[in-house]
Scaffold this active site. Structure first.
Site, PDB file in Angstrom:
ATOM      1  NE  ARG A  13      -0.523   0.175   4.969  1.00  0.00           N
ATOM      2  CZ  ARG A  13       0.006  -0.468   5.825  1.00  0.00           C
ATOM      3  NH1 ARG A  13      -0.529  -1.764   5.866  1.00  0.00           N
ATOM      4  NH2 ARG A  13       0.631  -0.087   6.943  1.00  0.00           N
ATOM      5  CE1 TYR A 149       9.642   6.535  10.097  1.00  0.00           C
ATOM      6  CE2 TYR A 149       9.813   8.855   9.864  1.00  0.00           C
ATOM      7  CZ  TYR A 149       9.674   7.823   9.239  1.00  0.00           C
ATOM      8  OH  TYR A 149       9.100   7.977   7.943  1.00  0.00           O
TER       9      TYR A 149
HETATM   10  P1  NAD Z   1       2.541   2.977   4.885  1.00  0.00           P
HETATM   11  O1  NAD Z   1       2.602   2.409   6.328  1.00  0.00           O
HETATM   12  O2  NAD Z   1       1.330   3.134   4.360  1.00  0.00           O
HETATM   13  O3  NAD Z   1       3.179   1.682   4.177  1.00  0.00           O
HETATM   14  C1  NAD Z   1       4.265   1.138   4.785  1.00  0.00           C
HETATM   15  C2  NAD Z   1       4.411  -0.560   4.048  1.00  0.00           C
HETATM   16  O4  NAD Z   1       5.403  -0.972   4.843  1.00  0.00           O
HETATM   17  C3  NAD Z   1       3.114  -1.198   4.499  1.00  0.00           C
HETATM   18  O5  NAD Z   1       2.574  -1.946   3.463  1.00  0.00           O
HETATM   19  C4  NAD Z   1       3.558  -2.239   5.623  1.00  0.00           C
HETATM   20  O6  NAD Z   1       3.043  -3.492   5.595  1.00  0.00           O
HETATM   21  C5  NAD Z   1       5.059  -2.336   5.053  1.00  0.00           C
HETATM   22  N1  NAD Z   1       6.139  -2.823   6.312  1.00  0.00           N
HETATM   23  C6  NAD Z   1       6.102  -2.409   7.473  1.00  0.00           C
HETATM   24  N2  NAD Z   1       6.692  -3.255   8.120  1.00  0.00           N
HETATM   25  C7  NAD Z   1       7.364  -4.221   7.246  1.00  0.00           C
HETATM   26  C8  NAD Z   1       8.132  -5.119   7.579  1.00  0.00           C
HETATM   27  N3  NAD Z   1       8.688  -5.307   8.730  1.00  0.00           N
HETATM   28  N4  NAD Z   1       8.645  -5.960   6.475  1.00  0.00           N
HETATM   29  C9  NAD Z   1       7.852  -5.739   5.314  1.00  0.00           C
HETATM   30  N5  NAD Z   1       7.055  -4.774   4.913  1.00  0.00           N
HETATM   31  C10 NAD Z   1       6.709  -3.981   6.018  1.00  0.00           C
HETATM   32  O7  NAD Z   1       3.496   3.911   4.908  1.00  0.00           O
HETATM   33  P2  NAD Z   1       4.048   5.016   3.714  1.00  0.00           P
HETATM   34  O8  NAD Z   1       3.623   6.400   4.149  1.00  0.00           O
HETATM   35  O9  NAD Z   1       3.779   4.382   2.370  1.00  0.00           O
HETATM   36  O10 NAD Z   1       5.773   4.790   3.855  1.00  0.00           O
HETATM   37  C11 NAD Z   1       6.612   4.236   3.170  1.00  0.00           C
HETATM   38  C12 NAD Z   1       7.851   4.645   3.281  1.00  0.00           C
HETATM   39  O11 NAD Z   1       7.853   6.026   3.142  1.00  0.00           O
HETATM   40  C13 NAD Z   1       8.378   4.295   4.925  1.00  0.00           C
HETATM   41  O12 NAD Z   1       9.799   4.241   4.936  1.00  0.00           O
HETATM   42  C14 NAD Z   1       8.200   5.671   5.527  1.00  0.00           C
HETATM   43  O13 NAD Z   1       8.997   5.663   6.621  1.00  0.00           O
HETATM   44  C15 NAD Z   1       8.502   6.797   4.467  1.00  0.00           C
HETATM   45  N6  NAD Z   1       7.844   7.956   4.737  1.00  0.00           N
HETATM   46  C16 NAD Z   1       6.665   8.301   4.616  1.00  0.00           C
HETATM   47  C17 NAD Z   1       6.347   9.842   4.525  1.00  0.00           C
HETATM   48  C18 NAD Z   1       4.715   9.912   4.789  1.00  0.00           C
HETATM   49  O14 NAD Z   1       4.436  11.180   5.032  1.00  0.00           O
HETATM   50  N7  NAD Z   1       3.895   9.146   4.433  1.00  0.00           N
HETATM   51  C19 NAD Z   1       7.101  10.717   4.916  1.00  0.00           C
HETATM   52  C20 NAD Z   1       8.534  10.388   4.990  1.00  0.00           C
HETATM   53  C21 NAD Z   1       8.896   8.903   4.730  1.00  0.00           C
END
Ligand code: NAD
Length: 248
Positions: A13, A149
């Site tokens: 996702r 984090y």
């Molecule tokens: P999200 O929570 O929607 O998706 C994260 C995905 O990672 C999920 O599908 C989850 O099941 C998977 N996941 C979690 N732990 C896992 C594991 N141990 N092994 C395999 N899969 C695992 O989050 P997102 O917003 O899509 O974030 C994606 C990346 O972007 C992350 O690294 C997050 O830190 C980074 N990020 C997000 C934002 C934001 O504002 N959304 C900002 C900066 C960085």
């Protein structure tokens, strides 16, 4: 268009799903790896004529990572593109943070990219070409609510620059994307924890973003697509902030 194979972690996702779909559009066969089921991502790729494979694996588990990479190589071809995207970002004040939480957050966000990159790089070296993109965050510059984090995301920048130095001679580039506020389950959860409606949370966030809006997963997918492209071979060891404005 490319015939190469890409692995995208956290592809069930959010940002990872958008990156997987975009790389498939770019012509890559995509292994969508996640702790959860990535079937929806894979189905949307195959409906559009792309090639993809859903793999359930925990990025912090060495044996599962080894197995996921081997399966990708067998079923889709040797992986030469890796997008380290899976991540978690729970909130806790430092004094309330358990050692287990610290280990889990560092395990998924920092150890995970290490395990995946170590397993995939031999295929890249064999091919004489590779692209590594790792999801950092603006939290790398400091995050009041998430010391664990912020530490992991800052660690990924040192990781990326070190990879760029070590692997450049093999035709491999390594770059980090540092997203700002992106609409996903992660930011939805943050709104809930702060007791805010998600719409209101986005409106407040947009007020302090120079371009006047929050980001979408597609904003990150577009940047990943650029970085993994053959034409981006002279861009390595960089951190690209995709945050609607400059970040200090
Ligand atoms: P999200 O929570 O929607 O998706 C994260 C995905 O990672 C999920 O599908 C989850 O099941 C998977 N996941 C979690 N732990 C896992 C594991 N141990 N092994 C395999 N899969 C695992 O989050 P997102 O917003 O899509 O974030 C994606 C990346 O972007 C992350 O690294 C997050 O830190 C980074 N990020 C997000 C934002 C934001 O504002 N959304 C900002 C900066 C960085």
């Amino acid at each position: 268009m490319s015939n190469a194979t890409a692995i995208v972690t956290g592809a069930a996702r959010g940002i990872g799903a958008a990156v997987a779909q975009r790389l498939a559009q770019d012509g890559f066969a995509v292994a969508a790896v996640d702790l959860d089921d990535s079937t929806a991502t894979v189905e949307s790729i195959t409906r559009s004529g792309g090639r993809a494979l859903a793999i359930v694996a925990d990025v912090s588990d060495e044996a599962q990572v080894t197995e996921a990479v081997a399966r990708t190589a067998t079923e889709l071809g040797p992986p030469t593109v890796l997008v380290n995207n899976a991540g978690v970002g729970p909130r806790a004040a430092l004094v309330d943070m358990t050692t287990e939480q610290w280990d889990t957050v560092l395990g998924i966000n920092l150890r995970g990219p290490f395990l995946f990159t170590r397993a995939v790089v031999p295929y890249m070296i064999d091919a004489g070409w590779g692209r590594i993109v790792t999801m950092s965050s603006i939290s790398a510059t400091g995050d009041a609510g998430r010391v664990d984090y912020g530490s992991a995301k800052a660690g990924l920048i040192g990781f990326t620059k070190s990879l760029a130095l070590q692997l450049g001679p093999h035709g491999i580039t390594a770059n980090a994307i540092a997203p700002g506020f992106i609409v996903s389950d992660m930011t939805r959860l943050s709104a809930r924890r702060l007791g805010l409606e998600f719409e209101e949370f986005q409106r407040q966030a947009a007020e302090s973003i120079p371009v006047g809006r929050v980001g979408q997963p597609e904003d990150i997918a577009h940047t990943a697509s650029y970085l993994v492209n053959h034409a981006a071979g002279f861009v390595s060891g960089q951190v690209i902030y995709v945050a609607g404005g400059p970040v200090d």
